[in-house]
Every structure is written in structure tokens, then in C-alpha cells.
Design an enzyme around this catalytic site. Structure first.
Site, PDB file in Angstrom:
ATOM      1  N   ASP A  48       5.699   3.250  -2.045  1.00  0.00           N
ATOM      2  CA  ASP A  48       5.856   1.913  -2.623  1.00  0.00           C
ATOM      3  C   ASP A  48       4.819   1.012  -1.971  1.00  0.00           C
ATOM      4  OD1 ASP A  48       6.632  -0.572  -3.584  1.00  0.00           O
ATOM      5  OD2 ASP A  48       8.770  -0.169  -3.380  1.00  0.00           O
ATOM      6  N   ARG A  86       4.040  -2.082  -2.930  1.00  0.00           N
ATOM      7  CA  ARG A  86       4.239  -3.502  -3.231  1.00  0.00           C
ATOM      8  C   ARG A  86       4.334  -4.322  -1.949  1.00  0.00           C
ATOM      9  NH1 ARG A  86       9.242  -2.948  -7.265  1.00  0.00           N
ATOM     10  NH2 ARG A  86       9.748  -1.381  -5.680  1.00  0.00           N
TER      11      ARG A  86
END
Length: 252
Positions: free
Chosen positions: A178, A180
Site C-alpha cells: 500500500d 498511499r
């Protein structure tokens, strides 16, 4: 175009009269050197947009754009419902009145095309209604595919069709599970005078990152689960691998 400064914060709030966060706001870049503090972001434009979803739900949003975001991307903050009243409540430190906030990562396939491989489209629709009802902010973040962008997200789908799960597929493409970064989400909230929120989320990393960047999650509210036969494996992996608060009952 010249930067448009907007008066959206009252005296004594966490933002000054230009809508910028104070110079001493404590938030550090997740991926940068320890202790690094970027300059605060500033509101550049605010415009009203009427919204209508495919099922007929309609509301009105105040859309904010920003200058000074650390990743230089064009993220949006949408004020929904009585967001101004929620701001006043937050400044008074009334927990029940802290703005309701949903960070939503862009998903072209889910948000725009109605893809059933994920639950992004239904989550966006859910957030719009709940925020309009209670007053708060939708953060629309330009980080498609957990940060790997559209084409590589589709490459990851191809790998998932061959048996990898959503996280392993990203890893096989040379990415983190991930990628982000919610620092820009914190920057946008601080720029409109918000440093304390009620957070609508299932992903525990959102609260951790926002709090590390100066925005306290006074309450963490689970999002609904939008389960289908097409996304059941995806949601199960998120629950089991990264601790998403997802209660998976029987398929509808």
C-alpha cells in the site's frame, strides 16, 4: 491563475483568515526524513458543485482546491452538508460536532465505471450521503490502485486472475503493498482549520497516518461493507492481511 485566498476560519481557530494552517502545525512527511515538516498548504479556490449519483441521490458540495500540497497532485476536499457548523463544533472541542471525514482514494474503475471487483464506488456513494447528513468533508485523493496508478492496477488485476491476492500482486509488480500517503489529506484538513475529526474508515492505517500528521481521530466510525460475489476475495484479503474492520456475512 492568481491564488484565491478564502476566509473560512473564524478568530481563534486553527487556521488563519486566509484559510491556511498555522506555521507551527505538527505534521511530518511519512516517507521523508524524520522530523521534516513541509510548509502548510493553502486554499486556492472554493466552488459549489451540485452532485447527483447514478441511483438518484443528490446533494451539493463545496469543492476546495489547494496550493502547497507536498506531492503536487490535484487532490480535492469536498465540504458536504453543514460542514461549517461541524467546524464550529470542532473548534469548541465538542466531540459530537467534530467534522465527519472520509478519505477516499480515487478509483476510476469503481467510482466512474461501476466495477464490481472492489467496493470503491459504493463506498464513495455511502460517504457522500452520510457526510451530507452529518456535515463534514470528503477527501478525494489522487492515488489510484493504492498508489500505483491505473495501468499498473490493471496489471495487478491480471495477476490476481492468475491466483495472487491484491497485496501480493502489487508486490510482484515491484510496489509496496500500500503506497498511499495521507499527509496531503492532513494538509488539506489543516488548511481549512480542522485538526480533530470523526473518521469514517475501515482501514486502520488512515487514522495512524492522519494522527502522525497533526489530525486527531476523536472517533473512528466503520464504513459499511459492500459485499458481492465479485469482491468477496478482495475484501477478505483486506480483513485478514491488513486488519480492515470488515464484518463479512453471507453473500447477498
Amino acid at each position: 491563475m492568481p491564488e484565491q485566498r478564502l476566509t473560512i476560519a473564524g478568530p481563534g481557530s486553527e487556521a488563519d483568515a486566509t484559510g491556511t494552517a498555522p506555521a507551527g502545525s505538527a505534521y511530518s512527511r511519512r516517507s521523508g526524513p524524520a522530523g521534516s515538516v513541509p510548509a502548510p498548504a493553502a486554499v486556492r479556490t472554493r466552488v459549489r458543485i451540485p452532485l447527483r449519483f447514478a441511483d438518484g441521490f443528490a446533494t451539493t458540495a463545496d469543492a476546495f482546491t489547494f496550493s502547497g500540497l507536498v506531492d503536487h497532485k490535484e487532490h480535492l476536499l469536498l465540504g458536504l452538508g453543514d460542514w461549517q457548523g461541524a467546524l464550529l463544533g470542532a473548534r469548541a472541542r465538542a466531540r459530537a460536532m467534530a467534522p465527519f471525514v472520509r478519505p477516499h482514494s480515487e478509483c476510476m474503475t469503481g467510482d466512474v465505471m461501476g466495477s464490481q471487483r472492489c467496493d470503491c464506488g459504493p463506498q464513495l456513494r455511502e460517504a457522500a450521503e452520510r457526510l451530507a447528513d452529518q456535515g463534514g468533508f470528503l477527501l478525494y485523493l489522487r492515488q489510484e490502485g493504492r498508489g500505483i496508478r491505473l495501468y499498473e492496477k490493471l496489471d495487478a488485476y491480471s495477476l490476481q486472475d492468475r491466483g495472487l491476492d491484491t497485496y501480493a500482486a502489487n508486490g510482484a509488480l515491484g510496489h509496496g503493498e500500500d503506497e498511499r500517503d495521507y499527509q496531503t489529506a492532513a494538509q488539506m484538513l489543516l488548511a481549512v482549520g480542522v485538526d480533530r475529526i470523526r473518521l469514517l474508515r475501515n482501514n486502520p492505517d488512515k487514522a495512524l497516518q492522519l494522527e502522525a500528521n497533526g489530525v486527531a481521530a476523536a472517533e473512528r466510525v466503520p464504513a459499511l461493507v459492500h459485499l458481492s460475489s465479485s469482491n468477496a476475495r478482495h475484501l477478505t484479503t483486506k480483513r485478514d492481511h491488513t486488519g480492515h474492520t470488515i464484518d463479512l456475512g453471507p453473500l447477498p
